[in-house]
Design a protein around this motif. Structure first.
Motif, PDB file in Angstrom:
ATOM      1  N   ASP A  98       0.809  -1.227   0.000  1.00 35.11           N
ATOM      2  CA  ASP A  98       0.000   0.000   0.000  1.00 35.11           C
ATOM      3  C   ASP A  98       0.839   1.274   0.000  1.00 35.11           C
ATOM      4  OD1 ASP A  98      -2.352  -1.524   0.126  1.00 35.11           O
ATOM      5  OD2 ASP A  98      -2.219  -1.670   2.311  1.00 35.11           O
ATOM      6  N   LEU A  99       2.152   1.123   0.111  1.00 36.29           N
ATOM      7  CA  LEU A  99       3.012   2.307   0.174  1.00 36.29           C
ATOM      8  C   LEU A  99       3.293   2.825  -1.235  1.00 36.29           C
ATOM      9  CD1 LEU A  99       4.705   4.202   1.981  1.00 36.29           C
ATOM     10  CD2 LEU A  99       6.626   2.619   1.664  1.00 36.29           C
ATOM     11  N   LYS A 100       2.848   4.029  -1.534  1.00 36.92           N
ATOM     12  CA  LYS A 100       3.055   4.632  -2.840  1.00 36.92           C
ATOM     13  C   LYS A 100       3.937   5.869  -2.691  1.00 36.92           C
ATOM     14  CE  LYS A 100       0.105   1.621  -4.349  1.00 36.92           C
ATOM     15  NZ  LYS A 100       0.568   0.425  -5.089  1.00 36.92           N
ATOM     16  N   LEU A 101       5.125   5.826  -3.309  1.00 43.21           N
ATOM     17  CA  LEU A 101       6.078   6.939  -3.219  1.00 43.21           C
ATOM     18  C   LEU A 101       6.537   7.295  -4.635  1.00 43.21           C
ATOM     19  CD1 LEU A 101       8.183   5.552  -0.213  1.00 43.21           C
ATOM     20  CD2 LEU A 101       6.384   7.290  -0.100  1.00 43.21           C
ATOM     21  N   PRO A 102       5.739   8.014  -5.366  1.00 40.96           N
ATOM     22  CA  PRO A 102       6.048   8.295  -6.784  1.00 40.96           C
ATOM     23  C   PRO A 102       7.320   9.095  -7.004  1.00 40.96           C
ATOM     24  CG  PRO A 102       4.185   9.619  -6.037  1.00 40.96           C
ATOM     25  CD  PRO A 102       4.458   8.643  -4.957  1.00 40.96           C
ATOM     26  N   GLY A 103       7.725   9.943  -6.053  1.00 35.55           N
ATOM     27  CA  GLY A 103       8.910  10.769  -6.274  1.00 35.55           C
ATOM     28  C   GLY A 103      10.186  10.189  -5.679  1.00 35.55           C
ATOM     29  N   LEU A 104      10.106   8.987  -5.131  1.00 38.80           N
ATOM     30  CA  LEU A 104      11.270   8.433  -4.420  1.00 38.80           C
ATOM     31  C   LEU A 104      12.436   8.124  -5.350  1.00 38.80           C
ATOM     32  CD1 LEU A 104      12.614   7.349  -1.854  1.00 38.80           C
ATOM     33  CD2 LEU A 104      11.484   5.148  -2.294  1.00 38.80           C
ATOM     34  N   VAL A 105      12.160   7.512  -6.491  1.00 43.17           N
ATOM     35  CA  VAL A 105      13.239   7.092  -7.394  1.00 43.17           C
ATOM     36  C   VAL A 105      14.036   8.301  -7.878  1.00 43.17           C
ATOM     37  CG1 VAL A 105      13.772   5.992  -9.591  1.00 43.17           C
ATOM     38  CG2 VAL A 105      12.008   5.014  -8.104  1.00 43.17           C
ATOM     39  N   GLU A 106      13.343   9.351  -8.251  1.00 42.20           N
ATOM     40  CA  GLU A 106      14.029  10.559  -8.745  1.00 42.20           C
ATOM     41  C   GLU A 106      14.860  11.201  -7.635  1.00 42.20           C
ATOM     42  OE1 GLU A 106      12.962  14.902 -10.775  1.00 42.20           O
ATOM     43  OE2 GLU A 106      11.385  13.436 -10.354  1.00 42.20           O
ATOM     44  N   ALA A 107      14.303  11.299  -6.420  1.00 39.88           N
ATOM     45  CA  ALA A 107      15.040  11.898  -5.302  1.00 39.88           C
ATOM     46  C   ALA A 107      16.253  11.044  -4.930  1.00 39.88           C
ATOM     47  CB  ALA A 107      14.114  12.050  -4.094  1.00 39.88           C
ATOM     48  N   PHE A 108      16.073   9.745  -4.945  1.00 39.17           N
ATOM     49  CA  PHE A 108      17.158   8.830  -4.588  1.00 39.17           C
ATOM     50  C   PHE A 108      18.323   8.951  -5.567  1.00 39.17           C
ATOM     51  CE2 PHE A 108      19.243   4.665  -4.858  1.00 39.17           C
ATOM     52  CZ  PHE A 108      19.571   4.446  -3.526  1.00 39.17           C
ATOM     53  N   SER A 109      18.013   9.068  -6.854  1.00 41.59           N
ATOM     54  CA  SER A 109      19.054   9.118  -7.882  1.00 41.59           C
ATOM     55  C   SER A 109      19.819  10.434  -7.884  1.00 41.59           C
ATOM     56  CB  SER A 109      18.431   8.876  -9.268  1.00 41.59           C
ATOM     57  OG  SER A 109      17.473   9.881  -9.552  1.00 41.59           O
ATOM     58  N   SER A 110      19.303  11.439  -7.183  1.00 46.09           N
ATOM     59  CA  SER A 110      19.979  12.737  -7.165  1.00 46.09           C
ATOM     60  C   SER A 110      21.032  12.843  -6.067  1.00 46.09           C
ATOM     61  CB  SER A 110      18.946  13.864  -6.988  1.00 46.09           C
ATOM     62  OG  SER A 110      18.333  13.773  -5.714  1.00 46.09           O
ATOM     63  N   TYR A 111      21.175  11.811  -5.242  1.00 50.50           N
ATOM     64  CA  TYR A 111      22.151  11.835  -4.142  1.00 50.50           C
ATOM     65  C   TYR A 111      23.259  10.797  -4.365  1.00 50.50           C
ATOM     66  CZ  TYR A 111      19.476  14.916  -1.058  1.00 50.50           C
ATOM     67  OH  TYR A 111      18.847  16.009  -0.511  1.00 50.50           O
ATOM     68  N   GLU A 112      24.444  11.140  -3.849  1.00 45.96           N
ATOM     69  CA  GLU A 112      25.557  10.185  -3.834  1.00 45.96           C
ATOM     70  C   GLU A 112      25.571   9.493  -2.468  1.00 45.96           C
ATOM     71  OE1 GLU A 112      29.140  12.273  -4.674  1.00 45.96           O
ATOM     72  OE2 GLU A 112      28.651  12.611  -6.784  1.00 45.96           O
ATOM     73  N   LEU A 113      24.941   8.376  -2.410  1.00 47.64           N
ATOM     74  CA  LEU A 113      24.799   7.659  -1.141  1.00 47.64           C
ATOM     75  C   LEU A 113      25.811   6.524  -1.069  1.00 47.64           C
ATOM     76  CD1 LEU A 113      20.892   7.490  -1.042  1.00 47.64           C
ATOM     77  CD2 LEU A 113      22.404   9.200  -0.014  1.00 47.64           C
ATOM     78  N   LYS A 114      26.528   6.483   0.024  1.00 44.17           N
ATOM     79  CA  LYS A 114      27.590   5.495   0.194  1.00 44.17           C
ATOM     80  C   LYS A 114      27.193   4.476   1.263  1.00 44.17           C
ATOM     81  CE  LYS A 114      31.104   8.916  -1.010  1.00 44.17           C
ATOM     82  NZ  LYS A 114      32.325   9.641  -0.568  1.00 44.17           N
TER      83      LYS A 114
END
Length: 207
Positions: free
Chosen positions: A109-125
């Motif tokens: 039931d969790l819908k996060l339409p903007g998550l993929v775009e926000a995630f790809s904009s960060y350099e996460l280590k």
């Protein structure tokens, strides 16, 4: 006339055999010897220093642990050691009270339409940064307060990243070690002010 004398002081054993006068003389010397080392009382009689084992065992049942048993005939005091009893746990009780192991699940039931775009904009280590990012996104961007461990696990699936093998441990590390999040149960997680600060200053965006 021949005479024989046998004395048993806790199997110390003194024996004399011969004429009456000789035996009496040996007995007198033995009394003097015992008197010097064991006191006057020992010269008057030959007590059995250690009462029978079965007698001590029977009496020990009548006193509390640590009390002393006094033999009125021999004067011997025997201290009873405390009896230590091991509690045998019931296997069914143990199984019922054992803490259940958390198994992460995807929340359909969790819908996060903007998550993929926000995630790809960060350099996460590593998972340290990812857990912080997902927690901050759920709380601030999606407005889910509190969120759950399953919500974070679902975030991994949405962005197609492999979650940590020890998933629950990664959350406990973010809680207890880094203090990015706080929770008492995995179904009610909050971002701390330390987590907000780390997100703003430590997570770097891509150029």
């Amino acid at each position: 006339m021949a005479a024989k004398l046998r004395i048993n002081l806790a199997e110390g054993t003194f024996e004399a055999e011969g004429e009456d006068e000789f035996v009496k003389a040996m007995h007198s010397e033995f009394q003097d010897y015992v008197g010097r080392f064991f006191g006057e009382r020992a010269t008057r009689r030959s007590p059995e220093l250690t009462p029978p084992a079965d007698e001590i065992e029977d009496r020990s049942e009548e006193v509390a642990a640590g009390d002393e048993l006094n033999d009125t005939e021999t004067g011997v005091s025997v201290k009873r050691n405390p009896v230590r009893r091991r509690r045998v746990s019931n296997s069914s009780e143990t199984a019922g009270t054992k803490k259940l192991r958390y198994e992460p699940r995807v929340d359909p039931d969790l819908k996060l339409p903007g998550l993929v775009e926000a995630f790809s904009s960060y350099e996460l280590k590593g998972h340290k940064d990812m857990v912080l990012f997902f927690a901050h996104y759920l709380s601030n961007d999606a407005g889910i307060v509190p969120f759950t461990a399953d919500h974070i696990f679902t975030c991994y699936r949405i962005v197609k990243e492999k979650p940590p093998t020890a998933f629950a441990q990664a959350l406990y590390d973010a809680h207890k070690v880094r203090h990015f999040i706080k929770f008492e149960k995995l179904d009610a997680i909050y971002v701390t002010h330390i987590g907000d600060t780390a997100f703003e200053h430590d997570l770097k965006k891509k150029d």
